[in-house]
Design a protein around this motif. Structure first.
Motif, PDB file in Angstrom:
ATOM      1  N   ALA A 168       0.031  12.315  -4.495  1.00 30.73           N
ATOM      2  CA  ALA A 168      -1.415  12.168  -4.673  1.00 30.73           C
ATOM      3  C   ALA A 168      -2.168  13.030  -3.669  1.00 30.73           C
ATOM      4  O   ALA A 168      -1.636  13.429  -2.628  1.00 30.73           O
ATOM      5  N   ASP A 169      -3.413  13.316  -3.992  1.00 30.91           N
ATOM      6  CA  ASP A 169      -4.324  13.969  -3.054  1.00 30.91           C
ATOM      7  C   ASP A 169      -4.896  12.864  -2.174  1.00 30.91           C
ATOM      8  O   ASP A 169      -6.010  12.385  -2.375  1.00 30.91           O
ATOM      9  N   THR A 223      -3.725  12.656  -7.999  1.00 33.68           N
ATOM     10  CA  THR A 223      -4.661  11.530  -7.949  1.00 33.68           C
ATOM     11  C   THR A 223      -5.430  11.545  -6.631  1.00 33.68           C
ATOM     12  O   THR A 223      -4.831  11.624  -5.559  1.00 33.68           O
ATOM     13  N   ARG A 224      -6.747  11.492  -6.697  1.00 31.34           N
ATOM     14  CA  ARG A 224      -7.531  11.424  -5.460  1.00 31.34           C
ATOM     15  C   ARG A 224      -7.459  10.005  -4.905  1.00 31.34           C
ATOM     16  O   ARG A 224      -7.716   9.036  -5.624  1.00 31.34           O
ATOM     17  N   ALA A 225      -7.111   9.890  -3.626  1.00 32.59           N
ATOM     18  CA  ALA A 225      -6.985   8.580  -2.996  1.00 32.59           C
ATOM     19  C   ALA A 225      -7.538   8.637  -1.585  1.00 32.59           C
ATOM     20  O   ALA A 225      -7.301   9.606  -0.853  1.00 32.59           O
ATOM     21  N   ARG A 226      -8.287   7.619  -1.211  1.00 33.62           N
ATOM     22  CA  ARG A 226      -8.777   7.453   0.148  1.00 33.62           C
ATOM     23  C   ARG A 226      -8.258   6.103   0.635  1.00 33.62           C
ATOM     24  O   ARG A 226      -8.480   5.076  -0.022  1.00 33.62           O
ATOM     25  N   VAL A 227      -7.595   6.101   1.787  1.00 37.16           N
ATOM     26  CA  VAL A 227      -6.769   4.964   2.183  1.00 37.16           C
ATOM     27  C   VAL A 227      -7.045   4.585   3.636  1.00 37.16           C
ATOM     28  O   VAL A 227      -7.098   5.458   4.510  1.00 37.16           O
ATOM     29  N   TRP A 228      -7.193   3.271   3.895  1.00 36.81           N
ATOM     30  CA  TRP A 228      -7.331   2.743   5.240  1.00 36.81           C
ATOM     31  C   TRP A 228      -6.241   1.707   5.464  1.00 36.81           C
ATOM     32  O   TRP A 228      -6.157   0.706   4.740  1.00 36.81           O
ATOM     33  N   ARG A 261       3.874   6.046  -5.503  1.00 43.77           N
ATOM     34  CA  ARG A 261       4.010   6.099  -6.960  1.00 43.77           C
ATOM     35  C   ARG A 261       2.761   6.613  -7.672  1.00 43.77           C
ATOM     36  O   ARG A 261       2.733   6.666  -8.903  1.00 43.77           O
ATOM     37  N   LEU A 262       1.746   6.992  -6.916  1.00 39.91           N
ATOM     38  CA  LEU A 262       0.557   7.545  -7.565  1.00 39.91           C
ATOM     39  C   LEU A 262       0.892   8.884  -8.214  1.00 39.91           C
ATOM     40  O   LEU A 262       1.616   9.701  -7.636  1.00 39.91           O
ATOM     41  N   PRO A 263       0.348   9.151  -9.393  1.00 34.74           N
ATOM     42  CA  PRO A 263       0.621  10.435 -10.059  1.00 34.74           C
ATOM     43  C   PRO A 263       0.118  11.613  -9.247  1.00 34.74           C
ATOM     44  O   PRO A 263      -0.834  11.503  -8.460  1.00 34.74           O
ATOM     45  N   ALA A 264       0.757  12.747  -9.441  1.00 31.74           N
ATOM     46  CA  ALA A 264       0.388  13.970  -8.725  1.00 31.74           C
ATOM     47  C   ALA A 264      -1.087  14.287  -8.962  1.00 31.74           C
ATOM     48  O   ALA A 264      -1.591  14.206 -10.086  1.00 31.74           O
ATOM     49  N   ALA A 277       0.829  -1.206   0.000  1.00 33.16           N
ATOM     50  CA  ALA A 277       0.000   0.000   0.000  1.00 33.16           C
ATOM     51  C   ALA A 277       0.864   1.257   0.000  1.00 33.16           C
ATOM     52  O   ALA A 277       0.574   2.227  -0.711  1.00 33.16           O
ATOM     53  N   CYS A 278       1.922   1.265   0.803  1.00 31.65           N
ATOM     54  CA  CYS A 278       2.807   2.436   0.843  1.00 31.65           C
ATOM     55  C   CYS A 278       3.531   2.617  -0.484  1.00 31.65           C
ATOM     56  O   CYS A 278       3.717   3.748  -0.953  1.00 31.65           O
ATOM     57  N   ALA A 279       3.958   1.506  -1.097  1.00 37.43           N
ATOM     58  CA  ALA A 279       4.612   1.604  -2.403  1.00 37.43           C
ATOM     59  C   ALA A 279       3.653   2.167  -3.447  1.00 37.43           C
ATOM     60  O   ALA A 279       4.041   2.961  -4.302  1.00 37.43           O
TER      61      ALA A 279
END
Length: 303
Positions: free
Chosen positions: A201-202, A180-185, A175-178, A169-171
């Motif tokens: 990422a956002d 990018t909307r991401a919601r993470v648990w 590497r997500l593009p600048a 998950a951290c990797a």
């Protein structure tokens, strides 16, 4: 010792060059080897097979000269001689010098652990520079051991991972593009295991410590998504599952979901996002990294 197996994978003979403790339950080992320049991966969550020696062995016993028959040859080695094989995620790949990082969850090694440590945790907790391993890893950058593959039209990335999937998950996050909307648990065993991934990422990241109430500044304290979900024993038993169940995701036309961790919980999360959230199952990647009550050997035997 290097022998091609079947593209896109091959064996790499490596040795530990550095060790680092990341938290009460996490350790990072850095490996190098003469042929590591042939290691190729463009994946966010690249998986590989790590072969470890038994106590008293100077290197793992792996029949690398058998080509595609290596699996049969490995299985035919006597118990106690045959190398311990475990699946791990590539945490980082560097050049000049060529090195890879692999993060280990130290089951049964950290404070307050009730269960005994397994062979990989024991080995990792005692590893020192010079210790030798064998890795079956990618020789082709784009390979089938990469699972994180969001469609091009993705406008929201949702990640859910327990501690075993934390390195992947951290990797992915890093590497997500600048933009990018991401919601993470992300679930960890101890507060000291919480990391600070660098991402463009956002991303809104909710860290959940096992045994503690989740701290979620983005809405995980709201009502359950549905009575059916609230009544699910598996969901009710896990703070990480409960936090995702209760969260309000932002509006998205084409979300993509990546779920990894204990197989039973992964199944519950997938059921939630598909049946309760209405996300297209074709846009959901789910990976059972382990199964409660089973060793990796038993998981492989069960398919």
């Amino acid at each position: 010792m290097t022998t091609a197996v079947a593209a896109p994978f091959r064996f790499f003979s490596l040795q530990v060059v550095r060790t680092r403790r990341l938290g009460p339950s996490l350790g990072r080992l850095t490996f190098a080897g003469d042929d590591l320049d042939a290691f190729r991966s463009d994946g966010h969550d690249q998986s590989l097979s790590l072969f470890l020696p038994h106590p008293g062995q100077t290197e793992p016993a792996v029949p690398v000269g058998l080509g595609e028959r290596w699996w049969q040859g490995w299985r035919e080695l006597p118990d106690g001689v045959r190398a311990v094989m475990r699946s791990y995620t590539l945490r980082a790949l560097r050049r000049d010098p060529a090195e890879i990082d692999i993060d280990f969850v130290l089951h049964g090694v950290g404070p307050g652990e009730a269960a005994p440590a397994g062979p990989a945790s024991r080995w990792a907790s005692r590893a020192a520079p010079g210790d030798r391993v064998v890795v079956l890893g990618p020789a082709v950058a784009d390979n089938r051991a990469i699972r994180f593959r969001p469609p091009e039209d993705t406008d929201l990335v949702v990640l859910w991972a327990d501690m075993t999937a934390l390195p992947a998950a951290c990797a992915i996050l890093e590497r997500l593009p600048a933009g990018t909307r991401a919601r993470v648990w992300l679930e960890v065993g101890h507060a000291g295991d919480i990391q600070d991934p660098v991402t463009e990422a956002d991303a809104e990241i909710t860290w959940l410590v096992r045994g503690e109430l989740p701290h979620d500044p983005w809405g995980a304290g709201t009502a359950p998504a549905s009575p059916a979900l609230a009544a699910s024993p598996a969901l009710a038993a896990s703070p990480a599952l409960a936090a995702l169940r209760a969260a309000r995701l932002p509006e998205a036309r084409a979300p993509y979901v990546w779920i990894a961790g204990e197989a039973g919980q992964v199944k519950e999360v997938r059921r939630h996002v598909v049946a309760e959230r209405g996300i297209d199952r074709r846009r959901v990647t789910f990976v059972g990294y382990w199964r409660r009550g089973l060793s990796e050997e038993q998981m492989r035997a069960h398919g």
